[in-house]
Design a protein around this motif. Structure first.
Motif, PDB file in Angstrom:
ATOM      1  N   THR A   1     -43.399  49.971  37.431  1.00 44.20           N
ATOM      2  CA  THR A   1     -42.583  49.149  36.952  1.00 44.20           C
ATOM      3  C   THR A   1     -41.251  50.192  37.142  1.00 44.20           C
ATOM      4  O   THR A   1     -40.218  50.889  36.364  1.00 44.20           O
ATOM      5  CB  THR A   1     -43.256  50.439  35.511  1.00 44.20           C
TER       6      THR A   1
ATOM      7  N   LYS B   1     -36.785  49.385  35.347  1.00 47.09           N
ATOM      8  CA  LYS B   1     -37.127  49.179  34.795  1.00 47.09           C
ATOM      9  C   LYS B   1     -36.607  50.775  33.479  1.00 47.09           C
ATOM     10  O   LYS B   1     -37.438  51.256  33.409  1.00 47.09           O
ATOM     11  CB  LYS B   1     -38.204  48.514  34.019  1.00 47.09           C
TER      12      LYS B   1
ATOM     13  N   GLU C   1     -36.804  53.276  30.458  1.00 44.64           N
ATOM     14  CA  GLU C   1     -37.981  54.077  29.530  1.00 44.64           C
ATOM     15  C   GLU C   1     -37.445  54.275  28.525  1.00 44.64           C
ATOM     16  O   GLU C   1     -38.453  53.898  27.478  1.00 44.64           O
ATOM     17  CB  GLU C   1     -38.834  55.740  30.081  1.00 44.64           C
TER      18      GLU C   1
ATOM     19  N   GLY D   1     -36.098  49.739  27.902  1.00 39.76           N
ATOM     20  CA  GLY D   1     -37.360  48.107  29.045  1.00 39.76           C
ATOM     21  C   GLY D   1     -36.283  47.408  29.028  1.00 39.76           C
ATOM     22  O   GLY D   1     -36.710  46.314  29.843  1.00 39.76           O
TER      23      GLY D   1
ATOM     24  N   ARG E   1     -37.078  50.889  21.688  1.00 41.82           N
ATOM     25  CA  ARG E   1     -37.633  49.312  23.230  1.00 41.82           C
ATOM     26  C   ARG E   1     -37.621  48.005  22.327  1.00 41.82           C
ATOM     27  O   ARG E   1     -37.912  47.346  21.111  1.00 41.82           O
ATOM     28  CB  ARG E   1     -38.911  50.130  23.097  1.00 41.82           C
TER      29      ARG E   1
END
Length: 143
Positions: free
Chosen positions: A91, A94, A96, A99, A132
């Protein structure tokens, strides 16, 4: 959102591992310096002559300064460890918060950055983070 491929993550992993090694060494060295008993003990001076008050003040300031640097470096070390965890979880790169994609230029400058520039600016100015997937209909470009 396009995720980073393993080959793209490798240089960042190597960079983060080097930073981690340096920080671990720095923290250990600083801990040794901060936990040193007194100026006379560290110099091997076993004399019972009193130490000047200015020297005691200087030692206390030096110790406090070293401890604050240690705290800062330990915080950075935690960010580096978290970034390495994100690489293992695939991940890395990306944001946090939202996203979205963290720009490679940002990761090159700050390889342990957990957020994109937009979210970092919002967090630093005290604004709430972006929800998000708030704009999930359209993938965000790296920033």
């Amino acid at each position: 959102m396009r995720t980073m491929k393993a080959a793209e993550m490798k240089p960042f992993r190597l960079m983060l591992e080097a930073i981690r090694a340096r920080l671990r060494g720095d923290v250990t060295t600083m801990a040794d310096a901060a936990l040193r008993k007194t100026r006379s003990e560290s110099n091997g001076d076993l004399s019972t002559m009193p130490i000047h008050m200015a020297d005691i003040g200087s030692d206390a300031y030096e110790q406090e300064f070293t401890l604050s640097l240690m705290a800062s470096e330990e915080g950075t070390l935690e960010l580096v460890e978290a970034a390495l965890d994100r690489i293992r979880a695939k991940t890395y790169g990306k944001c946090e918060e939202c996203g979205g994609v963290i720009a490679k230029k940002r990761l090159e400058a700050l390889p342990f950055a957990p957020t994109c520039i937009r979210c970092a600016e919002r967090l630093e100015s005290g604004l709430p983070p972006l929800a998000r997937g708030a704009d999930a209909s359209r993938p965000r470009q790296p920033r």
